[in-house]
Design a protein around this motif. Structure first.
Motif, PDB file in Angstrom:
ATOM      1  N   HIS A 274       0.999  -1.115  -0.160  1.00 16.87           N
ATOM      2  CA  HIS A 274       0.214  -0.124  -0.064  1.00 16.87           C
ATOM      3  C   HIS A 274       0.791   1.211  -0.083  1.00 16.87           C
ATOM      4  O   HIS A 274       2.014   1.076   0.542  1.00 16.87           O
ATOM      5  CB  HIS A 274      -0.824  -0.071   1.337  1.00 16.87           C
ATOM      6  CG  HIS A 274      -1.903   0.904   1.345  1.00 16.87           C
ATOM      7  ND1 HIS A 274      -1.893   2.175   1.502  1.00 16.87           N
ATOM      8  CD2 HIS A 274      -3.380   0.782   1.248  1.00 16.87           C
ATOM      9  CE1 HIS A 274      -2.875   2.909   1.419  1.00 16.87           C
ATOM     10  NE2 HIS A 274      -3.878   2.056   1.352  1.00 16.87           N
ATOM     11  N   ILE A 275       0.428   2.176  -0.661  1.00 16.08           N
ATOM     12  CA  ILE A 275       1.238   3.549  -0.878  1.00 16.08           C
ATOM     13  C   ILE A 275      -0.037   4.718  -0.649  1.00 16.08           C
ATOM     14  O   ILE A 275      -0.533   4.825  -1.385  1.00 16.08           O
ATOM     15  CB  ILE A 275       1.987   3.762  -1.956  1.00 16.08           C
ATOM     16  CG1 ILE A 275       3.110   2.765  -2.177  1.00 16.08           C
ATOM     17  CG2 ILE A 275       2.673   4.972  -2.019  1.00 16.08           C
ATOM     18  CD1 ILE A 275       4.079   2.701  -3.661  1.00 16.08           C
ATOM     19  N   SER A 276       0.375   5.607   0.327  1.00 15.55           N
ATOM     20  CA  SER A 276      -0.435   6.663   0.584  1.00 15.55           C
ATOM     21  C   SER A 276       0.333   8.023  -0.141  1.00 15.55           C
ATOM     22  O   SER A 276       1.530   8.152   0.447  1.00 15.55           O
ATOM     23  CB  SER A 276      -0.780   6.717   1.866  1.00 15.55           C
ATOM     24  OG  SER A 276      -1.612   5.771   2.222  1.00 15.55           O
ATOM     25  N   ALA A 277      -0.210   8.657  -0.878  1.00 14.84           N
ATOM     26  CA  ALA A 277       0.465   9.801  -1.632  1.00 14.84           C
ATOM     27  C   ALA A 277      -0.087  11.104  -1.264  1.00 14.84           C
ATOM     28  O   ALA A 277      -1.274  11.098  -2.046  1.00 14.84           O
ATOM     29  CB  ALA A 277       0.968   9.503  -2.986  1.00 14.84           C
ATOM     30  N   TYR A 278       0.229  11.800  -0.546  1.00 16.69           N
ATOM     31  CA  TYR A 278      -0.450  13.237  -0.095  1.00 16.69           C
ATOM     32  C   TYR A 278       0.367  14.399  -0.670  1.00 16.69           C
ATOM     33  O   TYR A 278       1.424  14.608  -0.708  1.00 16.69           O
ATOM     34  CB  TYR A 278      -0.683  13.176   1.432  1.00 16.69           C
ATOM     35  CG  TYR A 278      -1.761  12.166   2.032  1.00 16.69           C
ATOM     36  CD1 TYR A 278      -3.145  12.449   1.940  1.00 16.69           C
ATOM     37  CD2 TYR A 278      -0.870  10.833   2.259  1.00 16.69           C
ATOM     38  CE1 TYR A 278      -3.805  11.025   2.477  1.00 16.69           C
ATOM     39  CE2 TYR A 278      -1.882   9.792   3.004  1.00 16.69           C
ATOM     40  CZ  TYR A 278      -3.306   9.972   3.122  1.00 16.69           C
ATOM     41  OH  TYR A 278      -3.856   9.096   3.509  1.00 16.69           O
ATOM     42  N   SER A 279      -0.482  15.534  -0.912  1.00 23.81           N
ATOM     43  CA  SER A 279       0.272  16.934  -1.148  1.00 23.81           C
ATOM     44  C   SER A 279       0.269  17.543   0.156  1.00 23.81           C
ATOM     45  O   SER A 279      -0.307  17.401   1.188  1.00 23.81           O
ATOM     46  CB  SER A 279      -0.733  17.715  -1.992  1.00 23.81           C
ATOM     47  OG  SER A 279      -0.448  19.189  -1.999  1.00 23.81           O
ATOM     48  N   LEU A 280       1.592  18.219   0.316  1.00 23.78           N
ATOM     49  CA  LEU A 280       1.848  19.016   1.559  1.00 23.78           C
ATOM     50  C   LEU A 280       0.757  20.059   1.700  1.00 23.78           C
ATOM     51  O   LEU A 280       0.458  20.669   0.655  1.00 23.78           O
ATOM     52  CB  LEU A 280       3.247  19.652   1.480  1.00 23.78           C
ATOM     53  CG  LEU A 280       3.435  20.598   2.424  1.00 23.78           C
ATOM     54  CD1 LEU A 280       3.714  19.848   3.888  1.00 23.78           C
ATOM     55  CD2 LEU A 280       4.870  21.373   2.199  1.00 23.78           C
TER      56      LEU A 280
ATOM     57  N   TYR B 152      -0.473  -0.823  -8.739  1.00 25.24           N
ATOM     58  CA  TYR B 152      -1.155  -0.458  -7.713  1.00 25.24           C
ATOM     59  C   TYR B 152      -2.480   0.367  -8.197  1.00 25.24           C
ATOM     60  O   TYR B 152      -2.322   1.008  -9.229  1.00 25.24           O
ATOM     61  CB  TYR B 152      -0.405   0.746  -6.764  1.00 25.24           C
ATOM     62  CG  TYR B 152       0.826  -0.009  -6.080  1.00 25.24           C
ATOM     63  CD1 TYR B 152       0.673  -0.425  -5.069  1.00 25.24           C
ATOM     64  CD2 TYR B 152       2.043   0.068  -6.759  1.00 25.24           C
ATOM     65  CE1 TYR B 152       1.682  -0.867  -4.048  1.00 25.24           C
ATOM     66  CE2 TYR B 152       3.274  -0.376  -6.176  1.00 25.24           C
ATOM     67  CZ  TYR B 152       3.100  -0.916  -4.727  1.00 25.24           C
ATOM     68  OH  TYR B 152       4.305  -1.300  -3.978  1.00 25.24           O
ATOM     69  N   ASP B 153      -3.599  -0.132  -7.594  1.00 26.46           N
ATOM     70  CA  ASP B 153      -4.944   0.445  -7.963  1.00 26.46           C
ATOM     71  C   ASP B 153      -5.193   1.576  -7.077  1.00 26.46           C
ATOM     72  O   ASP B 153      -5.089   1.546  -5.756  1.00 26.46           O
ATOM     73  CB  ASP B 153      -5.961  -0.559  -7.662  1.00 26.46           C
ATOM     74  CG  ASP B 153      -7.169  -0.082  -8.073  1.00 26.46           C
ATOM     75  OD1 ASP B 153      -7.484   0.460  -9.115  1.00 26.46           O
ATOM     76  OD2 ASP B 153      -7.909  -0.279  -7.307  1.00 26.46           O
ATOM     77  N   ARG B 154      -5.486   2.739  -7.610  1.00 27.59           N
ATOM     78  CA  ARG B 154      -5.943   3.917  -6.772  1.00 27.59           C
ATOM     79  C   ARG B 154      -7.508   3.619  -6.280  1.00 27.59           C
ATOM     80  O   ARG B 154      -8.304   3.725  -7.195  1.00 27.59           O
ATOM     81  CB  ARG B 154      -6.009   5.214  -7.500  1.00 27.59           C
ATOM     82  CG  ARG B 154      -6.353   6.543  -6.744  1.00 27.59           C
ATOM     83  CD  ARG B 154      -6.105   7.881  -7.494  1.00 27.59           C
ATOM     84  NE  ARG B 154      -7.020   7.994  -8.643  1.00 27.59           N
ATOM     85  CZ  ARG B 154      -7.020   8.850  -9.388  1.00 27.59           C
ATOM     86  NH1 ARG B 154      -6.512  10.016  -9.222  1.00 27.59           N
ATOM     87  NH2 ARG B 154      -7.906   8.973 -10.388  1.00 27.59           N
TER      88      ARG B 154
ATOM     89  N   ASN C 217      -4.888   7.224  -2.060  1.00 29.53           N
ATOM     90  CA  ASN C 217      -4.326   6.020  -1.531  1.00 29.53           C
ATOM     91  C   ASN C 217      -4.363   4.891  -2.613  1.00 29.53           C
ATOM     92  O   ASN C 217      -5.546   4.779  -3.643  1.00 29.53           O
ATOM     93  CB  ASN C 217      -5.248   5.493  -0.362  1.00 29.53           C
ATOM     94  CG  ASN C 217      -4.918   6.352   0.656  1.00 29.53           C
ATOM     95  OD1 ASN C 217      -4.122   5.852   1.471  1.00 29.53           O
ATOM     96  ND2 ASN C 217      -5.574   7.209   1.100  1.00 29.53           N
ATOM     97  N   TYR C 218      -3.207   4.065  -2.612  1.00 29.60           N
ATOM     98  CA  TYR C 218      -3.079   3.219  -3.777  1.00 29.60           C
ATOM     99  C   TYR C 218      -2.623   1.840  -3.134  1.00 29.60           C
ATOM    100  O   TYR C 218      -1.899   1.798  -2.016  1.00 29.60           O
ATOM    101  CB  TYR C 218      -1.993   3.541  -4.711  1.00 29.60           C
ATOM    102  CG  TYR C 218      -2.215   4.820  -5.102  1.00 29.60           C
ATOM    103  CD1 TYR C 218      -2.591   4.962  -6.498  1.00 29.60           C
ATOM    104  CD2 TYR C 218      -2.087   5.977  -4.616  1.00 29.60           C
ATOM    105  CE1 TYR C 218      -2.827   5.967  -7.427  1.00 29.60           C
ATOM    106  CE2 TYR C 218      -2.193   7.294  -5.343  1.00 29.60           C
ATOM    107  CZ  TYR C 218      -2.570   7.388  -6.577  1.00 29.60           C
ATOM    108  OH  TYR C 218      -3.010   8.419  -7.386  1.00 29.60           O
ATOM    109  N   ALA C 219      -3.252   0.552  -3.774  1.00 29.14           N
ATOM    110  CA  ALA C 219      -2.973  -0.681  -3.064  1.00 29.14           C
ATOM    111  C   ALA C 219      -2.939  -1.630  -4.167  1.00 29.14           C
ATOM    112  O   ALA C 219      -3.640  -1.697  -4.953  1.00 29.14           O
ATOM    113  CB  ALA C 219      -4.227  -0.939  -1.930  1.00 29.14           C
ATOM    114  N   LYS C 220      -2.303  -2.775  -3.724  1.00 30.64           N
ATOM    115  CA  LYS C 220      -2.253  -4.102  -4.296  1.00 30.64           C
ATOM    116  C   LYS C 220      -3.345  -4.531  -4.239  1.00 30.64           C
ATOM    117  O   LYS C 220      -4.192  -4.324  -3.445  1.00 30.64           O
ATOM    118  CB  LYS C 220      -1.019  -4.909  -4.271  1.00 30.64           C
ATOM    119  CG  LYS C 220       0.439  -3.995  -4.577  1.00 30.64           C
ATOM    120  CD  LYS C 220       1.296  -5.147  -4.718  1.00 30.64           C
ATOM    121  CE  LYS C 220       2.776  -4.356  -4.994  1.00 30.64           C
ATOM    122  NZ  LYS C 220       3.792  -5.289  -4.916  1.00 30.64           N
ATOM    123  N   LYS C 221      -3.840  -5.405  -5.240  1.00 32.64           N
ATOM    124  CA  LYS C 221      -5.210  -6.064  -5.290  1.00 32.64           C
ATOM    125  C   LYS C 221      -5.322  -6.847  -3.573  1.00 32.64           C
ATOM    126  O   LYS C 221      -4.428  -7.583  -3.302  1.00 32.64           O
ATOM    127  CB  LYS C 221      -5.485  -7.185  -6.049  1.00 32.64           C
ATOM    128  CG  LYS C 221      -6.789  -7.847  -6.121  1.00 32.64           C
ATOM    129  CD  LYS C 221      -6.928  -8.813  -7.249  1.00 32.64           C
ATOM    130  CE  LYS C 221      -8.259  -9.228  -7.456  1.00 32.64           C
ATOM    131  NZ  LYS C 221      -8.586 -10.043  -8.571  1.00 32.64           N
TER     132      LYS C 221
END
Length: 364
Positions: free
Chosen positions: A186-192, A235-237, A242-246
């Motif tokens: 899982h990857i969470s990518a946020y703007s500052l 990865y699926d958004r 938030n993005y995650a593998k199945k």
């Protein structure tokens, strides 16, 4: 028995990052010990309430929960298991930061039943980490990640941040690729976000030193590139950031967006139960029907699957169209929303201006 999520707040950190407005601060060993003792007592006080629920997920956040000693974490979870019925397959997450973790702590987490880690990386560029005021390096993160894998953790989230001072699309993409190459689930990518009361606000609030921050178009480019790069790595958004593998979407966060009941325990922790919201230490406020419908829409629209017309009717006894006909019509014509398979979703353009879209669902 009803479903319940638990959130446990640990308000300590090694030092405040320059952008952080969370309820956290450095503390000595005695203060941490007193807090854990109080927290354990607070957890055990919910014995009567717990009889009506089974716990589907637990999230330990902060602050930096990994600043606690291994034994303190085990003591907290001992109180949880003594008090609540925790599902055998519950998702149990703790946040941690590189520079605060040892092999002993990671093994203690496993013994405590923690099965998911959320690691605060933010950037793979050491200069960017220094600008943020982080206490760790990329190399520290790699040691933490690899040691967590060795300890048997098979579900790891990594937090990344973009629009950092001095960051370019190229350095951000390197962070994305370096992280994705490791294969976290899982990857969470946020703007500052520049928040009041932080050192970053003192420097950048009101437009001061704006030249150090990526401009709006560059920030948008970073956001678009996030989806493109991570999708290429499988990865699926499933939510705006938030993005995650199945099979690895964060169940706890989905609970928030689906308005599952949750109990927050610890200083400043928020709760939502029996149609009431409160922060620990403050009086509960019962939500009006209008507020509940608003929440249903702007929380549900954060998910890429959007909101269900059928679920809205089941929840409120009204059709979504009867309440929001004019709003849906306007936003659909503006190509910010689309109707598909009984659901209402944000379009790609709608995601870009999601704050505007959500605000349209506030009922006057």
């Amino acid at each position: 028995m009803k479903e319940l999520e638990l959130y446990i707040h640990i308000p300590f950190c090694v030092k405040k990052c320059r952008y952080c407005d969370f309820l956290s601060a450095p503390a000595d060993g005695k203060e941490k010990g007193r807090y854990v003792e109080s927290l354990v007592g607070r957890i055990r006080s919910y014995g009567a309430l717990a009889e009506a629920y089974h716990v589907t997920s637990i999230f330990v956040g902060g602050g930096t929960p990994s600043v606690l000693e291994a034994g303190q974490t085990k003591e907290i979870f001992g109180a949880v298991y003594d008090t609540f019925r925790v599902d055998r397959d519950a998702e149990i997450t703790t946040e941690l930061n590189p520079g605060t973790v040892t092999k002993e702590k990671l093994l203690a987490y496993r013994e405590a039943g923690i099965n998911r880690l959320s690691i605060g990386l933010q950037s793979a560029d050491n200069r960017e980490l220094e600008r943020l005021g982080r206490i760790h390096s990329w190399e520290d993160f790699l040691w933490t990640y690899e040691t967590a894998r060795q300890a048997g953790f098979g579900n790891i989230n990594v937090d990344l941040m973009f629009a950092i001072p001095g960051q370019t699309p190229e350095t951000y993409e390197r962070s994305l690729r370096f992280t994705a190459e490791l294969g976290p689930e899982h990857i969470s990518a946020y703007s500052l976000i520049i928040e009041e009361g932080t050192p970053f606000y003192e420097r950048y609030g009101g437009g001061a030193h704006a030249e150090e921050l990526p401009d709006e178009e560059t920030e948008r480019q970073m956001y678009v590139r996030t989806k493109e790069v991570l999708e290429a790595y499988g990865y699926d958004r499933y939510e705006i950031s938030n993005y995650a593998k199945k099979g690895f979407a964060c169940r706890h966060n989905l609970g928030y967006w689906n308005r599952t009941e949750y109990l927050g325990i610890g200083t400043g922790a928020a709760s939502f139960m029996n149609r009431r919201r409160w922060t620990e230490g403050e009086a509960a406020a019962e939500l009006t029907l209008r507020e509940e419908m608003e929440e249903f829409m702007f929380l549900g629209l954060r998910k890429m699957e959007g909101v269900s017309f059928a679920d809205f009717h089941k929840e409120f006894g009204k059709t979504l169209e009867s309440v929001y006909r004019s709003v849906v019509k306007k936003l659909t014509e503006q190509k910010l929303l689309r109707e598909e398979n009984g659901r209402l979703r944000l379009t790609e353009r709608g995601i870009d201006v999601s704050n505007y879209v959500m605000s349209e669902f506030l009922l006057s």
